[in-house]
Design a protein around this motif. Structure first.
Motif, short mmCIF file in Angstrom:
data_model
loop_
_atom_site.label_atom_id
_atom_site.label_comp_id
_atom_site.label_asym_id
_atom_site.label_seq_id
_atom_site.Cartn_x
_atom_site.Cartn_y
_atom_site.Cartn_z
N ILE A 50 -51.72 -59.27 40.28
CA ILE A 50 -50.63 -60.36 40.48
C ILE A 50 -50.05 -60.32 41.81
O ILE A 50 -49.94 -61.41 42.41
N ILE A 51 -49.85 -59.11 42.34
CA ILE A 51 -49.29 -59.16 43.70
C ILE A 51 -50.24 -59.89 44.60
O ILE A 51 -49.93 -60.70 45.54
N LEU A 52 -51.71 -59.67 44.31
CA LEU A 52 -52.33 -60.26 45.60
C LEU A 52 -52.51 -61.77 45.18
O LEU A 52 -52.48 -62.63 46.22
N SER A 53 -52.40 -62.07 44.06
CA SER A 53 -52.40 -63.69 43.67
C SER A 53 -51.23 -64.46 44.24
O SER A 53 -51.28 -65.54 44.87
N GLU A 54 -50.07 -63.60 44.28
CA GLU A 54 -49.01 -64.23 45.17
C GLU A 54 -49.02 -64.02 46.61
O GLU A 54 -48.64 -65.09 47.22
N ILE A 55 -49.69 -63.11 47.12
CA ILE A 55 -50.00 -63.20 48.50
C ILE A 55 -50.92 -64.36 49.00
O ILE A 55 -50.80 -64.92 49.91
N ASN A 56 -51.86 -64.67 47.96
CA ASN A 56 -52.55 -65.61 48.33
C ASN A 56 -51.98 -67.29 48.35
O ASN A 56 -52.13 -68.14 49.03
N HIS A 57 -50.87 -67.10 47.32
CA HIS A 57 -50.16 -68.44 47.53
C HIS A 57 -49.06 -68.44 48.79
O HIS A 57 -49.17 -69.43 49.40
N PHE A 58 -48.93 -67.33 49.24
CA PHE A 58 -48.25 -67.09 50.37
C PHE A 58 -48.96 -67.44 51.54
O PHE A 58 -48.67 -68.18 52.54
N LEU A 59 -50.21 -67.10 51.58
CA LEU A 59 -51.12 -67.60 52.62
C LEU A 59 -51.49 -69.03 52.67
O LEU A 59 -51.43 -69.71 53.59
N GLU A 60 -51.71 -69.83 51.57
CA GLU A 60 -51.77 -70.95 51.51
C GLU A 60 -50.76 -71.92 52.11
O GLU A 60 -50.88 -72.65 53.03
N TRP A 61 -49.47 -71.34 51.74
CA TRP A 61 -48.10 -72.23 52.15
C TRP A 61 -48.01 -71.72 53.81
O TRP A 61 -47.71 -72.46 54.61
N GLY A 62 -48.64 -70.52 54.25
CA GLY A 62 -48.22 -70.18 55.33
C GLY A 62 -49.06 -70.74 56.37
O GLY A 62 -48.75 -70.84 57.72
N HIS A 63 -50.11 -71.57 56.10
CA HIS A 63 -51.10 -72.22 56.88
C HIS A 63 -50.24 -73.22 57.80
O HIS A 63 -50.35 -73.78 58.54
N HIS A 64 -49.13 -73.73 56.74
CA HIS A 64 -48.39 -75.16 57.20
C HIS A 64 -47.32 -74.72 58.28
O HIS A 64 -46.96 -75.38 59.08
N PHE A 65 -47.07 -73.56 58.17
CA PHE A 65 -45.91 -72.88 59.13
C PHE A 65 -46.45 -72.18 60.09
O PHE A 65 -46.34 -72.50 61.26
N ALA A 66 -47.72 -71.08 59.86
CA ALA A 66 -48.08 -70.11 61.02
C ALA A 66 -48.73 -70.86 62.15
O ALA A 66 -48.74 -70.20 63.04
N TYR A 67 -49.14 -71.60 61.68
CA TYR A 67 -50.40 -72.05 62.66
C TYR A 67 -49.90 -73.30 63.89
O TYR A 67 -50.85 -73.97 64.51
N TYR A 68 -48.77 -73.78 63.56
CA TYR A 68 -47.90 -74.58 64.85
C TYR A 68 -47.10 -73.97 65.64
O TYR A 68 -46.47 -73.41 64.98
N PRO A 69 -47.22 -74.20 66.70
CA PRO A 69 -47.61 -75.13 67.57
C PRO A 69 -49.02 -74.67 68.14
O PRO A 69 -49.86 -75.32 68.79
N SER A 70 -49.31 -73.38 67.84
CA SER A 70 -50.56 -72.82 68.68
C SER A 70 -51.52 -72.59 67.73
O SER A 70 -52.01 -71.50 67.37
N LYS A 71 -51.89 -73.28 67.00
CA LYS A 71 -52.95 -73.30 65.62
C LYS A 71 -54.30 -72.83 66.20
O LYS A 71 -54.74 -71.81 65.50
N GLU A 72 -54.91 -73.28 67.16
CA GLU A 72 -56.18 -72.65 67.70
C GLU A 72 -55.98 -71.20 68.03
O GLU A 72 -56.81 -70.33 67.73
N HIS A 73 -54.84 -70.73 68.87
CA HIS A 73 -54.87 -69.35 69.11
C HIS A 73 -54.60 -68.56 67.95
O HIS A 73 -55.42 -67.30 67.89
N THR A 74 -53.95 -68.82 66.99
CA THR A 74 -53.54 -67.96 65.78
C THR A 74 -54.70 -68.06 64.87
O THR A 74 -55.17 -66.92 64.48
N LEU A 75 -55.39 -69.10 64.73
CA LEU A 75 -56.73 -68.92 63.66
C LEU A 75 -57.50 -68.14 64.77
O LEU A 75 -58.71 -67.30 63.90
N LEU A 76 -57.94 -68.36 66.02
CA LEU A 76 -58.95 -67.56 66.65
C LEU A 76 -58.43 -66.09 66.51
O LEU A 76 -59.42 -65.27 66.22
#
Length: 134
Positions: A50-76
């Motif tokens: 269950i904790i991992l499932s919630e982390i997965n939700h966190f990861l999904e919405w995290g893409h919208h915040f974490a990867y801007y403005p330096s999306k390429e650097h963060t993903l790399l």
């Protein structure tokens, strides 16, 4: 994340590791999400799952915040870290695998916190604690 990776690591088969490596060659692969999905397949403790499932939700919405403005650097950076973790797992170094995966989540959380505070002025996000390294 580290305890989950430690529990799951010994249960990965060579075929699963090869499949993960193949997925990482796909342009639409999100390495961290793919490896989390694989880790979750090996978790039998319901609370941890269950904790991992919630982390997965966190990861999904995290893409919208974490990867801007330096999306390429963060993903790399994250993709390199996940590949390194997979290499550690292939070599049987379970502790390094778990440490590397946990580092990915720490990095993601730090990036999200910073972006939420700086861009969206969510100052309370600065109070979110980042888990320490073991």
């Amino acid at each position: 994340m580290r305890p989950a990776a430690l529990v799951a690591a010994p249960q990965f088969t060579r075929e699963e590791l090869d499949e993960l490596a193949d997925r990482f060659t796909s342009s639409d692969s999100i390495y961290l999400a793919d490896i989390l999905e694989s880790i979750m397949k090996h978790i039998t403790l319901d609370p941890l799952y269950i904790i991992l499932s919630e982390i997965n939700h966190f990861l999904e919405w995290g893409h919208h915040f974490a990867y801007y403005p330096s999306k390429e650097h963060t993903l790399l950076h994250l993709n390199k870290q996940v590949i390194l973790a997979l290499q550690q797992l292939r070599e049987g170094n379970v502790t390094s695998f778990a440490d590397d995966i946990a580092d990915c989540y720490r990095y993601n959380l730090v990036r999200m916190k910073k972006h939420m505070v700086e861009k969206y002025k969510f100052y309370n996000a600065a109070n979110i604690r980042v888990p320490e390294k073991y």
